[in-house]
Design an enzyme around this catalytic site. Structure first.
Site, PDB file in Angstrom:
ATOM      1  N   LYS A   1       0.822  -1.201   0.000  1.00 42.29           N
ATOM      2  CA  LYS A   1       0.000   0.000   0.000  1.00 42.29           C
ATOM      3  C   LYS A   1       0.854   1.248   0.000  1.00 42.29           C
ATOM      4  CE  LYS A   1      -4.226  -1.626   2.103  1.00 42.29           C
ATOM      5  NZ  LYS A   1      -5.279  -1.272   3.062  1.00 42.29           N
ATOM      6  N   GLY A   2       0.280   2.327  -0.493  1.00 37.77           N
ATOM      7  CA  GLY A   2       0.930   3.628  -0.440  1.00 37.77           C
ATOM      8  C   GLY A   2       0.027   4.619   0.258  1.00 37.77           C
TER       9      GLY A   2
END
Length: 823
Positions: free
Chosen positions: A13-14
């Site tokens: 994830k970012g």
């Protein structure tokens, strides 16, 4: 990563953070939107793309990584309403995913409207209370909550049951206290607030509060505590500050602590507040050892540190991880993206009108939710099973951690898993991994198997097309079969489904054990699992155990599931051994399924009276405990049904049929003494790896002896006992089976009744009777060896046997086999 173990494909994830300078403009919100567009646009300009089915790398970019055109946005927190913005950018740049780039937009599945994340977390609540013998949907659950009714996860969660007694809650604005709520009135008021835009606890009608309740702003200097509140919190003080009240709420002796908010409120006593990284809530945070609730449910992220969860769990509390509890949201987004990819193909091919897509998506909403929630239930049940025997399985779990570390997949410090010194102490004391630790291992086991499957040819097997179909809701597989076959993520979807199925149903260490014991590749283990499952119906049976409800004793369901796993594992070993790890799924399924279809209806007629009475008694006992009759019957028969693999092979080798071979196999088990020898083997301790390997080797030898004896009896049967039409006996991998005559002179593995002119298949009791007669003749010839086995049985008794005694008994059994050959 651990949350993404259930989705397609896995990934990391970012985040998106707006610097304060952005809010110096006249409209801060519009500034954020402008920054968001720029951010997403920059990401897509650096991302691989697809054009006409072909991969295209971004222009002017030096790419040092492998091709990967899959980038999606899952809007969250501050960007929860930004899906349409992201999709506008995607469409404007011609990105191949179109408006599948960001899920949950105006043409997608609205998570808040579906309540999907909260519903997934409620499956965890059901599972935890089921372990306590409580129906979470019917019982009154005294609950403390983190959040407010305007929040997706909190608001929908507090509407999952009308029996929730919400005695206290807090968010960043208010402290809510209702120590003696009226269930009907409080539920109605929560329902009203959930439908009120941007509501807070300040909007709660105080007239619906029970005795002693109140709603207080976080800015208040003090909260005057009523007698009812003091009793709820277990405190003597007349007043507390809002912060002190929140700490008391978090550690109140209630049934359920429901986290649906933002922030980390529980740490371990060994952790400092600075270790948590959430300074805003340092003054509110409590230790896991201070929690007095029975169950924690984490609809929100990061409500507890992992070490805090472990501390709570090791003191008897029930908690999973946030990755388990709230995975339904990301799973729903995953389904939306992959459905839109499929429908984009259907629009391109002309199979679907563009204007009909959104209506079709809406029609499938609840079916998508059903698929997603099934994943939550299976994971919770898998953790219940793992926790139930965590103490005895601590050695196997320890070896799994070591193997994942060796592969470079796991950092036990990052995941707060115990070191070798602590693990050695747990092994010595018989204490297993805590449930949150098992949740981490569950995810890593799935990730590891997924990666091995994608790198193999297993997802390409035609037999696994059904797994692709089962991922998508109806009516997509029926309406768009061509587009389904051409789905760009076809292999990943199949691999993910298979990894989830094998690990959830087989157990955390299932693949690791079989790889170690057989030397086969993890993908081959998964392929063998498919074969065994489709022949024995294992998935259907375990799902029936999971869905049985609190009316059936949990201990019974766990015992039956673990027993079914044992049979399943034996069948998978058998498939791997026969195929040499080169598992031809469609061929082997067809081969053994035909035999199972014929033998299954007549199974009881192929057993000795004693074996038959044992199955009938067990089936009746399970029914009396509340299991549905078909489930009880299937579970009671599974141990005997697992012999179908040997029966089919013997039938092919000896030219008889599966009915004759199955009858011979089981009668020999009783007459010769193999059944009791297997029971003795099961009682052998195998906590240590050396003991496990010795037990496994002895079990394999007993299996070979019973199979060899069965083959010897079947070789004496008259040709009429198995007239059939398949020429050439072959093993599941396409090679001739060892010892096969291969001339097709005496029949195939399917029991063909020679009295029927139409050549149809059905179990023949006459054939079984002939086989039993031949078995008795062999037993009479080998009476001396069988008597010796009987004396060893008396010596071993019913207590935990010594390894040396079991070895002697297995040697005696082999001598019976050899003697029969000599005779």
């Amino acid at each position: 990563m651990v949350k993404n173990a259930v989705i397609v494909p896995v990934g990391a994830k970012g985040g998106f953070v707006v610097k304060p300078a952005a809010f110096t403009t006249a409209s801060g919100e519009e500034a954020v939107r402008r920054c968001y567009r720029r951010f997403v646009s920059a990401l897509l300009r650096l991302t691989d793309d697809r054009r006409g089915g072909a991969l295209r790398r971004p222009a002017g970019v030096v790419c040092r990584d492998d091709p990967d055109p899959y980038l999606v946005v899952a809007a969250d927190k501050g960007t929860a309403t930004f899906s349409d913005l992201a999709n506008e950018v995607s469409l404007s740049l011609g990105y191949w995913l179109g408006d599948a780039f960001a899920s949950g937009g105006s043409s997608g599945y609205d998570h808040k409207a579906m309540g999907i994340t909260a519903r997934g977390a409620w499956e965890s609540v059901r599972g935890h209370f089921r372990e306590l013998g409580i129906d979470a949907d019917a019982a009154v659950l005294r609950t403390v909550g983190i959040g407010d009714m305007s929040g997706d996860v909190f608001g929908n969660g507090m509407l999952c049951s009308q029996r929730i007694a919400l005695v206290g809650a807090f968010d960043h604005r208010h402290v809510f206290l209702d120590p003696q709520p009226d269930l009907e009135r409080s539920y109605a008021e929560r329902l009203r607030l959930a439908g009120l835009a941007r509501s807070s606890w300040g909007d709660y009608d105080p007239r619906t509060l029970g005795p002693g309740g109140g709603i207080f702003p976080r800015s208040a200097k003090a909260i005057v505590l009523t007698d009812e509140v003091r009793e709820l919190l277990g405190v003597e003080a007349a007043t507390l500050t809002p912060e002190e009240t929140i700490r008391a709420l978090l550690s109140a002796p209630v049934d359920l602590l429901w986290n649906g908010g933002v922030g980390t409120y529980v740490k371990a006593s060994s952790e400092r507040h600075a270790d948590v990284g959430d300074r805003a809530n340092d003054r509110l945070r409590v230790d896991g050892s201070e929690l007095r609730c029975r169950v924690v449910a984490e609809g929100g992220n990061l409500g507890l540190t992992q070490r805090g969860r472990i501390e709570f769990a090791r003191r008897g509390g029930r908690v999973n991880t946030d990755a388990i509890d709230n995975s339904a949201g990301v799973d729903c987004s995953d389904h939306e993206v992959n459905i839109k990819i499929l429908l984009a193909g259907a629009i391109t091919s002309g199979a679907l009108e563009p204007g009909a897509r959104d209506g079709l998506l809406e029609e499938m909403t609840e079916d998508v939710a059903r698929h997603v929630l099934a994943h939550n239930r299976r994971q919770v049940w898998a953790l219940t099973l793992a926790s139930a025997h965590a103490g005895e399985a601590v050695g196997a779990h320890r070896r799994l951690v070591a193997e994942l570390e060796r592969q470079g997949r796991l950092d036990r410090e990052v995941e707060a898993l115990p070191g070798e010194k602590e693990l050695a102490a747990r092994v010595a004391s018989g204490e297993g991994f805590a449930r949150p630790e098992l949740a981490v291992l569950l995810a890593y086991a799935k990730i590891a198997l997924f990666e091995e499957l994608v790198a193999s040819a297993v997802p390409d097997s035609p037999a696994l097309a059904s797994e692709l179909e089962r991922y998508f809701p109806a009516p997509l597989p029926e309406r768009f079969p061509g587009e389904l076959d051409e789905h760009p993520l076809r292999r990943q979807i199949i691999a993910t489904r298979l990894a989830n199925l094998v690990v959830d149903h087989g157990g955390l260490t299932f693949v690791n054990r079989l790889v170690r014991d057989t030397g086969c590749h993890p993908a081959a283990v998964a392929a063998a699992y498919v074969v065994a499952d489709r022949v024995l119906g294992f998935e259907e049976l375990v799902d029936a155990f999971e869905s049985a409800g609190v009316g059936v004793p949990l201990e019974t369901l766990i015992t039956e599931t673990l027993g079914a796993r044992h049979v399943m594992e034996g069948a998978v070993r058998w498939v791997l051994r026969l195929s040499g790890g080169q598992v031809d799924i469609p061929r082997m399924v067809e081969r053994y399924r035909r035999g199972a279809d014929v033998v299954g209806p007549a199974l009881l007629e192929l057993l000795t009276p004693e074996q038959r009475r044992a199955i009938e008694a067990r089936s009746e006992a399970l029914r009396s405990l509340g299991l549905a009759e078909p489930v009880a019957r299937a579970s009671a028969r599974l141990q005997r049904a697992g012999a179908i693999f040997d029966a089919v092979e013997v039938a092919h080798e000896q030219g008889c049929n599966a009915v004759a071979a199955m009858a011979t196999y089981h009668v020999l088990g009783s007459l010769v003494g193999i059944d009791w020898l297997r029971e003795a083997l099961q009682r052998l301790p195998d906590e240590q790896l050396a003991d496990h390997r010795a037990k496994l080797a002895l079990s394999d030898e007993v299996d070979r002896c019973q199979r060899d004896l069965t083959a010897q009896v079947c070789a004496t049967l008259e040709p009429a006992a198995g007239a059939g039409g398949e020429s050439g006996a072959r093993s599941g991998d396409g090679e001739r089976a060892p010892g096969s005559r291969g001339d097709g002179a005496r029949g195939d593995s399917v029991a063909r009744d020679p009295s029927r002119g139409d050549g149809g298949t059905r179990a023949s009791v006459d054939v079984a009777a002939a086989a039993v007669g031949a078995t008795h003749r062999l037993a009479g010839e080998r009476a001396a060896g069988i008597e010796r086995l009987g004396r060893l049985r008396d010596d071993i008794g019913s207590a935990t046997p010594r390894l040396a005694d079991v070895v002697a008994a297995v040697g005696a059994l082999r001598s019976v086999v050899t003697g029969a050959r000599a005779g």
